[in-house]
Design a protein around this motif. Structure first.
Motif, PDB file in Angstrom:
ATOM      1  N   ALA A   1      47.671  47.004  43.927  1.00  0.00           N
ATOM      2  CA  ALA A   1      48.663  46.711  44.970  1.00  0.00           C
ATOM      3  C   ALA A   1      49.867  47.646  44.869  1.00  0.00           C
ATOM      4  O   ALA A   1      50.369  48.156  45.876  1.00  0.00           O
ATOM      5  N   GLN A   2      50.318  47.882  43.640  1.00  0.00           N
ATOM      6  CA  GLN A   2      51.502  48.727  43.447  1.00  0.00           C
ATOM      7  C   GLN A   2      51.189  50.205  43.705  1.00  0.00           C
ATOM      8  O   GLN A   2      52.033  50.939  44.211  1.00  0.00           O
ATOM      9  N   LEU A   3      49.953  50.633  43.387  1.00  0.00           N
ATOM     10  CA  LEU A   3      49.574  52.020  43.698  1.00  0.00           C
ATOM     11  C   LEU A   3      49.510  52.213  45.217  1.00  0.00           C
ATOM     12  O   LEU A   3      49.909  53.262  45.737  1.00  0.00           O
ATOM     13  N   ALA A   4      49.033  51.176  45.920  1.00  0.00           N
ATOM     14  CA  ALA A   4      48.970  51.258  47.389  1.00  0.00           C
ATOM     15  C   ALA A   4      50.361  51.474  47.982  1.00  0.00           C
ATOM     16  O   ALA A   4      50.521  52.230  48.948  1.00  0.00           O
ATOM     17  N   LEU A   5      51.375  50.829  47.393  1.00  0.00           N
ATOM     18  CA  LEU A   5      52.751  51.032  47.868  1.00  0.00           C
ATOM     19  C   LEU A   5      53.181  52.476  47.642  1.00  0.00           C
ATOM     20  O   LEU A   5      53.832  53.085  48.486  1.00  0.00           O
ATOM     21  N   GLN A   6      52.819  53.026  46.487  1.00  0.00           N
ATOM     22  CA  GLN A   6      53.195  54.415  46.165  1.00  0.00           C
ATOM     23  C   GLN A   6      52.522  55.405  47.103  1.00  0.00           C
ATOM     24  O   GLN A   6      53.122  56.414  47.488  1.00  0.00           O
ATOM     25  N   LEU A   7      51.254  55.138  47.442  1.00  0.00           N
ATOM     26  CA  LEU A   7      50.458  56.142  48.150  1.00  0.00           C
ATOM     27  C   LEU A   7      50.310  55.861  49.650  1.00  0.00           C
ATOM     28  O   LEU A   7      49.691  56.654  50.368  1.00  0.00           O
ATOM     29  N   GLY A   8      50.876  54.773  50.125  1.00  0.00           N
ATOM     30  CA  GLY A   8      50.809  54.476  51.555  1.00  0.00           C
ATOM     31  C   GLY A   8      49.435  54.019  52.014  1.00  0.00           C
ATOM     32  O   GLY A   8      48.894  54.537  52.990  1.00  0.00           O
ATOM     33  N   PHE A   9      48.859  53.046  51.302  1.00  0.00           N
ATOM     34  CA  PHE A   9      47.604  52.425  51.731  1.00  0.00           C
ATOM     35  C   PHE A   9      47.909  50.980  52.120  1.00  0.00           C
ATOM     36  O   PHE A   9      48.648  50.284  51.423  1.00  0.00           O
ATOM     37  N   SER A  10      47.316  50.522  53.225  1.00  0.00           N
ATOM     38  CA  SER A  10      47.440  49.100  53.559  1.00  0.00           C
ATOM     39  C   SER A  10      46.160  48.405  53.116  1.00  0.00           C
ATOM     40  O   SER A  10      45.057  48.894  53.365  1.00  0.00           O
ATOM     41  N   THR A  11      46.312  47.277  52.431  1.00  0.00           N
ATOM     42  CA  THR A  11      45.158  46.585  51.868  1.00  0.00           C
ATOM     43  C   THR A  11      44.552  45.625  52.892  1.00  0.00           C
ATOM     44  O   THR A  11      45.234  44.734  53.389  1.00  0.00           O
ATOM     45  N   THR A  12      43.277  45.818  53.178  1.00  0.00           N
ATOM     46  CA  THR A  12      42.560  44.923  54.091  1.00  0.00           C
ATOM     47  C   THR A  12      41.778  43.871  53.309  1.00  0.00           C
ATOM     48  O   THR A  12      41.716  42.716  53.705  1.00  0.00           O
ATOM     49  N   GLY A  13      41.159  44.292  52.208  1.00  0.00           N
ATOM     50  CA  GLY A  13      40.356  43.349  51.428  1.00  0.00           C
ATOM     51  C   GLY A  13      40.087  43.890  50.040  1.00  0.00           C
ATOM     52  O   GLY A  13      40.576  44.961  49.660  1.00  0.00           O
ATOM     53  N   THR A  14      39.298  43.112  49.284  1.00  0.00           N
ATOM     54  CA  THR A  14      38.924  43.547  47.944  1.00  0.00           C
ATOM     55  C   THR A  14      37.420  43.348  47.767  1.00  0.00           C
ATOM     56  O   THR A  14      36.788  42.602  48.521  1.00  0.00           O
ATOM     57  N   ALA A  15      36.863  44.020  46.778  1.00  0.00           N
ATOM     58  CA  ALA A  15      35.429  43.939  46.503  1.00  0.00           C
ATOM     59  C   ALA A  15      35.228  43.995  44.994  1.00  0.00           C
ATOM     60  O   ALA A  15      36.173  44.246  44.238  1.00  0.00           O
ATOM     61  N   GLY A  16      33.998  43.766  44.581  1.00  0.00           N
ATOM     62  CA  GLY A  16      33.683  43.806  43.158  1.00  0.00           C
ATOM     63  C   GLY A  16      34.073  42.507  42.475  1.00  0.00           C
ATOM     64  O   GLY A  16      34.752  41.657  43.063  1.00  0.00           O
ATOM     65  N   GLU A  17      33.639  42.360  41.204  1.00  0.00           N
ATOM     66  CA  GLU A  17      33.943  41.138  40.459  1.00  0.00           C
ATOM     67  C   GLU A  17      35.453  40.955  40.344  1.00  0.00           C
ATOM     68  O   GLU A  17      36.181  41.885  39.998  1.00  0.00           O
TER      69      GLU A  17
END
Ligand SMILES: [Zn+2]
Length: 277
Positions: free
Chosen positions: A126-142
């Protein structure tokens, strides 16, 4: 979400808080019990005094321990602690030195690995997304360890471009990553490929590249790279960026340290011990 009730922060400032109380708070906040991890999460080494000063950092290396001691810290909060599964558990050499330095200075060690990667607000992804300008839609994997979403692009300024879906190519994204993380990135795939949708997982998550491809993204970003990632990028057409294990994992532990400082009235400092890997 997942935030435990607020303890009496103002009162805690002068008397400090027991490391065990910080552990209970973080176990609840980060939902530690949900994770099957490669190491114990929580208070790995007990200290000898209440915590007033907290230092956070990525890895409990000797250099970080010494930096914490130099700052008069009572506790150290890290993403990479000790006692990894499959590791030699004898206290010899480097392992002896680190533990001796902690015990000799009464410094408590709190370590959170996967729970700190995955937390939806304070976690590494989540914090890397703030740094790099990604908006989170969902998550995957265990345990939702892989995040996916859209790359935020500057709105097109050119006349006639209104209404166009903003986009960039892999080479543009790589430049953004290098500038914002302050280090070179290794990029696999066609640099001219248009990239809109991205999956990412901080640290050593190159083994999740195929899972990311199955999500239908244009590019996968993680910290490290393996030989087979090249072939997978070439044959799938999906871009791959290795942006640095350390570089991608600096932000979660800092955010959690800042959060603890606010909740418990602690002095907190994030100390970055540079690591080129
Ligand atoms: Zn890591």
């Amino acid at each position: 979400m997942n935030m435990p009730s607020t303890p009496p922060a103002a009162a805690a400032h002068t008397v400090g808080v027991q490391a065990g109380e910080l552990e209970r708070y973080l176990d609840d906040l980060l939902q530690s019990a949900r994770f099957r991890d490669y190491c114990p999460n929580g208070l790995q080494v007990e200290g000898v005094r209440p915590v007033r000063r907290l230092v956070s950092g990525v890895t409990a290396s000797l250099a970080l321990i010494d930096a914490a001691i130099a700052r008069g810290a009572d506790a150290l909060l890290v993403h990479h602690g000790y006692f990894w599964r499959g590791e030699d558990s004898r206290l010899r050499g480097m392992r002896r030195e680190r533990i001796a330095r902690l015990l000799g200075n009464g410094l408590a060690l709190l370590a959170y690995h996967l729970p700190l990667d995955a937390h939806a607000q304070l976690g590494n992804n989540a914090q890397l997304a703030l740094q790099l300008g990604f908006s989170t839609t969902g998550t995957a994997g265990e345990n939702g360890i892989i995040a996916w979403g859209d790359i935020e692009c500057p709105t097109p300024q050119a006349p006639g471009s209104v209404g166009e879906a903003p986009s960039m190519v892999l080479a543009d994204l790589a430049r953004r990553v290098e500038v914002r993380l302050g280090r070179p990135a290794l990029v696999l795939g066609n640099p001219e490929r248009v990239v809109r949708r991205i999956a990412w997982c901080t640290g050593g998550a190159q083994g999740f590249f195929e899972t990311a491809i199955d999500l239908g993204v244009d590019v996968f970003l993680t910290g490290e790279v393996s030989e087979q990632n090249h072939h997978l990028a070439m044959e799938s057409g999906v871009g791959f960026i290795a942006a640095g294990h350390h570089a991608t994992e600096r932000y979660g532990v800092r955010a959690v340290g800042e959060h603890l400082a606010q909740q418990f009235g602690l002095c907190h400092e994030f100390v970055d011990i540079p690591n080129p890997v």
